[in-house]
Design a protein around this motif. Structure first.
Motif, short mmCIF file in Angstrom:
data_model
loop_
_atom_site.label_atom_id
_atom_site.label_comp_id
_atom_site.label_asym_id
_atom_site.label_seq_id
_atom_site.Cartn_x
_atom_site.Cartn_y
_atom_site.Cartn_z
N ASN A 155 0.86 -1.18 0.00
CA ASN A 155 0.00 0.00 0.00
C ASN A 155 0.90 1.24 0.00
O ASN A 155 1.10 1.87 1.03
CB ASN A 155 -0.92 0.00 1.23
N GLU A 165 0.52 4.19 -0.83
CA GLU A 165 -0.09 5.48 -0.49
C GLU A 165 -0.15 5.69 1.03
O GLU A 165 -0.52 6.76 1.49
CB GLU A 165 -1.50 5.60 -1.08
N PHE A 166 0.17 4.67 1.82
CA PHE A 166 0.14 4.79 3.27
C PHE A 166 1.50 5.27 3.74
O PHE A 166 2.49 4.57 3.60
CB PHE A 166 -0.24 3.46 3.91
N TYR A 174 -3.25 9.70 -0.63
CA TYR A 174 -2.38 9.38 0.50
C TYR A 174 -3.13 9.24 1.82
O TYR A 174 -4.05 9.98 2.10
CB TYR A 174 -1.31 10.45 0.66
N GLU A 175 -2.69 8.27 2.60
CA GLU A 175 -3.11 8.11 3.99
C GLU A 175 -1.85 8.34 4.82
O GLU A 175 -0.85 7.68 4.61
CB GLU A 175 -3.65 6.71 4.25
N LYS A 232 0.02 8.88 8.63
CA LYS A 232 -0.03 8.72 10.08
C LYS A 232 0.35 10.03 10.76
O LYS A 232 1.17 10.79 10.26
CB LYS A 232 0.95 7.63 10.53
N THR A 256 -4.22 7.59 11.86
CA THR A 256 -4.35 8.13 10.51
C THR A 256 -5.00 9.51 10.57
O THR A 256 -6.02 9.70 11.24
CB THR A 256 -5.19 7.19 9.63
N LYS A 270 -6.73 13.08 8.90
CA LYS A 270 -7.79 13.40 7.95
C LYS A 270 -7.40 14.67 7.20
O LYS A 270 -6.94 15.64 7.79
CB LYS A 270 -9.10 13.64 8.70
N GLN A 271 -7.62 14.64 5.88
CA GLN A 271 -7.36 15.84 5.10
C GLN A 271 -8.52 16.81 5.29
O GLN A 271 -9.67 16.46 5.10
CB GLN A 271 -7.19 15.51 3.62
N TYR A 289 -3.70 18.58 6.66
CA TYR A 289 -4.18 17.46 7.46
C TYR A 289 -4.26 17.82 8.94
O TYR A 289 -3.54 18.69 9.42
CB TYR A 289 -3.21 16.27 7.32
#
Length: 108
Positions: free
Chosen positions: A13, A15-16, A69-70, A72, A79, A81-82, A95
């Motif tokens: 993943n 994007e993480f 993207y995710e 941290k 995680t 939030k945008q 974020y």
């Protein structure tokens, strides 16, 4: 303010993204990392300062790429939030960590 280079922890993943703690300047991060966060302080609806993180990229991103993207939280690892849109092709989303905000994670 702090800067956090980002790395892809999970190859399945990509994007993480996970932030690294650093003492690097924003200029150093910009020149040496594909993606990094910068800390920003803004007043919230209660007039208190709240910590936000702006995502930056070394290469141009279209909005669809930037939204993938995710990330941290550098503080607690949850995680984020945008909450703000992309400013330019390299200055991506804004974020916030809802977990830190809920726990009173205002700028100290």
């Amino acid at each position: 303010m702090s800067n956090y280079p980002l790395w892809k922890r999970d190859k399945s993943n990509p994007e993480f993204l996970t932030p690294q703690n650093s003492f690097y300047s924003e200029e150093y991060c910009e020149n040496h990392y594909d993606l990094y966060l910068t800390t920003r302080l803004y007043k919230n609806e209660n007039g208190k300062f709240q910590k936000y993180y702006r995502l930056h990229a070394s290469t141009a991103h279209i909005p669809e790429q930037a939204l993938a993207y995710e990330i941290k939280c550098p503080n607690c690892g949850n995680t984020m939030k945008q909450v703000g849109s992309q400013k330019s092709s390299k200055d991506l989303g804004l974020y916030i960590c809802k977990h830190c905000k809920r726990l009173g994670g205002y700028a100290r």
